[in-house]
Design an enzyme around this catalytic site. Sequence first.
Site, PDB file in Angstrom:
ATOM      1  CE1 TYR A  71      -3.994  -1.925   5.272  1.00 12.32           C
ATOM      2  CE2 TYR A  71      -3.228   0.278   4.694  1.00 12.32           C
ATOM      3  CZ  TYR A  71      -3.693  -0.970   4.313  1.00 12.32           C
ATOM      4  OH  TYR A  71      -3.850  -1.268   2.978  1.00 12.32           O
ATOM      5  CE  LYS A  97      -1.640  -3.879   3.132  1.00 16.22           C
ATOM      6  NZ  LYS A  97      -1.815  -5.130   2.347  1.00 16.22           N
ATOM      7  CB  SER A 119      -0.895   0.015   1.247  1.00 13.64           C
ATOM      8  OG  SER A 119      -1.545   1.274   1.410  1.00 13.64           O
TER       9      SER A 119
END
Length: 264
Positions: free
Chosen positions: A164, A168, A152
């Site tokens: 998050y 990634k 991402s």
Amino acid sequence: MSASSPDGLLAGRSVIITGAGSGVGRASALLFAREGALVVCADLREAWVKDTVELVTAEGGAAVAVVCDVTRHEDITATVAEAVRLYGRLDVMFNNAGIASPRQGIAFEDHTDEEFDRLVAVNGRGVFFGCAEAVRQFKAQGDGGVIVNTASIAGLVGWGSVVYGGTKGMVIQMTRALAVEAAAHGIRVNCICPGGMLTNFARPESDAFSPMPPEAEARMAKLHPLGQVLTPEDCASSALYLASDLSSNVTGVAVPVDGGFVAK
């Protein structure tokens, strides 16, 4: 409808796509099959992944559905074994499955231990398991192979949830380091880094396949310098490039699919 091509970019190649029940995974299963791939569609949600296979086969493509929890090493091992059983080998492993932050706008310190562990388990450990089993199979075959991971832009810049983004970032670094380690075996490893996108990601399951409200589309379009809404098909096209011989001398890269966001 488009039939699979015997002369396509992935003609006759055995491909596993995790998270194939929706979003980027479903779009990639359709595109890869159109390019001649023999696709093993893996997902935790059996109904969703069966729907993906029906869409692929309706176009004349080759695909099978496998229920797979990427946090369970044995599920990944079984999925690779199924691809080899059906197609004789594995050529491409697309570790695409992932989850979003538990709550939109969640602050770093508000993550519970369980939420942290779940993000790391799916987004980090799931990619680790997929890469490890693919590498084992590729080495056993002795003629190389391709791994594509979904990371991402949140792993490239500070954007969205910190935890998050951290998971990634882990995917991006695993991609780069594994690319160097595996290069001597003819194994290429790359990842795509999507920006804000119109999928079921971070939406309630009841809304997973419903159209995004126009105002949400407009907000997402404004995120990107190109001013366009990012789609799963955009990401699938980039993944196809990395999975195919078009990128035969490309490894260790993290490709932003973000309309220019990280270039700002």
